[in-house]
Design an enzyme around this catalytic site. Structure first.
Site, short mmCIF file in Angstrom:
data_model
loop_
_atom_site.label_atom_id
_atom_site.label_comp_id
_atom_site.label_asym_id
_atom_site.label_seq_id
_atom_site.Cartn_x
_atom_site.Cartn_y
_atom_site.Cartn_z
N ARG A 38 0.80 -1.22 0.00
CA ARG A 38 0.00 0.00 0.00
C ARG A 38 0.83 1.28 0.00
O ARG A 38 0.27 2.37 -0.09
CB ARG A 38 -0.93 0.02 1.21
CG ARG A 38 -0.20 0.03 2.56
CD ARG A 38 -1.20 -0.11 3.70
NE ARG A 38 -0.54 -0.05 5.01
CZ ARG A 38 -1.18 -0.16 6.17
NH1 ARG A 38 -2.50 -0.34 6.16
NH2 ARG A 38 -0.55 -0.11 7.31
N LYS A 128 6.56 -14.43 18.13
CA LYS A 128 5.60 -13.81 19.05
C LYS A 128 4.23 -14.45 18.98
O LYS A 128 3.38 -14.22 19.85
CB LYS A 128 5.52 -12.31 18.78
CG LYS A 128 6.83 -11.59 19.06
CD LYS A 128 6.82 -10.15 18.60
CE LYS A 128 8.17 -9.49 18.85
NZ LYS A 128 9.27 -10.11 18.08
N LYS A 140 -1.07 -12.56 15.20
CA LYS A 140 -0.36 -13.50 14.34
C LYS A 140 -0.71 -14.95 14.68
O LYS A 140 -0.73 -15.82 13.79
CB LYS A 140 1.15 -13.27 14.42
CG LYS A 140 1.62 -11.96 13.82
CD LYS A 140 1.23 -11.83 12.34
CE LYS A 140 2.05 -12.70 11.44
NZ LYS A 140 1.74 -12.47 10.00
N ASN A 167 14.03 -13.16 15.44
CA ASN A 167 14.78 -11.94 15.12
C ASN A 167 15.56 -12.10 13.82
O ASN A 167 16.42 -12.97 13.69
CB ASN A 167 15.74 -11.64 16.27
CG ASN A 167 16.62 -10.44 16.00
OD1 ASN A 167 16.14 -9.36 15.75
ND2 ASN A 167 17.93 -10.65 16.05
#
Length: 331
Positions: A38, A128, A140, A167
């Site tokens: 976007r 996460k 998520k 990470n």
């Protein structure tokens, strides 16, 4: 599989897309890679990098917009879903917006992929999503569950799978570029000296997506085996003379990253370079076809950054930084 195919990458102007596109062009020579995102300025800048390659196309759109997704997915064979609202504090302060993108966007994409007869989709997840303690992780986790159940909606005709990693070394907004920006100042702020993180490169993330496309039956979560590192060692690798200032864990932040929980162990199989979490529901396919030559992990098994068997050393990270200094934090 990806050779001479049409691939669409949602959120393709981010760190993952900047690595996935050139690697996939070189490895598979697809007919077309469509960048769906976007932000027109990010697309404009990225287009300059591929202005001489007609295989790379750009499509302005938002995963929240189902009609736009339907238009973009016409004739697409494979989809990589990288679009997400992922900054933890941003999600905490803007929960409605995070849910619209990460949850509603996933639902829109599943419907559009099924109706456009897309062959396979791989969604990028995060550590996460495993035992989430913040809204980003919770959305998520919802997204992962939605994509897994999407196989049931499609009857296995469009296959959906998930890759999960922690990470990403050197990606924009991660800790390594932050430390590099403040190196030489004499002080570096860290949240907690006990903190550990998984360490994966963007190239390894791309290779995991390739493997998922090739291996998936639909509904699997792929977790790559990668090393861990203590936050103090990461800081020392950037600047060995720096003074570390501990400021405490931020809201929604974990002390250690988790990719596979003890509750996942009953459905998790181990392979030489990765783990695979099988779906708890599988009306559309065969568990045996998913397992292949995998070995079930022991009861009570978990895969977290503090209980890892593989650790990255300070010299190894320094070598990686020197080899990647020009692109750290830029994409």
């Amino acid at each position: 599989m990806l050779t001479n195919s049409t691939i669409l990458v949602t959120g393709g102007t981010g760190s993952f897309g900047h690595t996935f596109v050139p690697m996939t062009l070189a490895r598979y020579n697809p007919k077309k890679i469509i960048i769906y995102s976007r932000d027109e300025m990010k697309q404009w800048n990225m287009a300059k990098l591929f202005q001489d390659d007609q295989r790379v196309r750009f499509f302005i759109g938002d995963v929240r917009d189902k009609d736009r997704l339907y238009r973009a997915l016409g004739g697409v064979d494979y989809v990589v879903h990288a679009a997400a609202t992922k900054i933890v504090p941003t999600a905490e302060y803007n929960p409605f917006e995070c849910i619209k993108t990460n949850v509603n966007g996933a639902m829109n994409l599943i419907d559009a992929c099924i109706d456009n007869k897309v062959k396979r989709l791989v969604a990028l997840s995060t550590d996460k999503a495993c035992m989430p303690v913040n809204l980003y992780g919770a959305t998520k986790l919802c997204s992962d569950k939605i994509f897994i159940a999407g196989n049931s909606y499609s009857g296995g005709k469009t296959k959906f799978a998930v890759v999960r990693y922690g990470n990403v070394m050197g990606s924009r907004g991660s800790v390594i570029p932050f430390f590099m920006e403040t190196a030489g100042s004499g002080k570096l702020t860290i949240t907690d000296r006990r903190m550990t993180r998984f360490m994966i490169s963007l190239e390894q993330g791309v290779e995991l997506v390739w493997h998922a496309f090739d291996d998936m039956e639909g509904g699997e979560i792929y977790v790559k085996k990668i090393p861990s590192m203590n936050i103090c060692d990461i800081a020392t690798a950037v600047d060995e003379k720096v003074q570390l200032v501990e400021i405490g864990i931020r809201p929604g932040e974990k002390l250690h990253e988790a990719m596979i929980s003890e509750e996942d162990a009953a459905f998790t199989y181990e392979y030489p370079e990765h783990f695979k979490i099988l779906p708890q529901i599988c009306e559309w396919g065969s568990f045996d076809a998913m397992i292949k030559d995998g070995k079930l992990v022991p009861a009570g098994f978990s895969y977290t950054s503090d209980n890892n068997h593989e650790w990255m050393t300070i010299p190894q990270l320094r070598e990686w930084i020197e080899s990647n200094r020009e692109k750290v934090g830029r994409i």
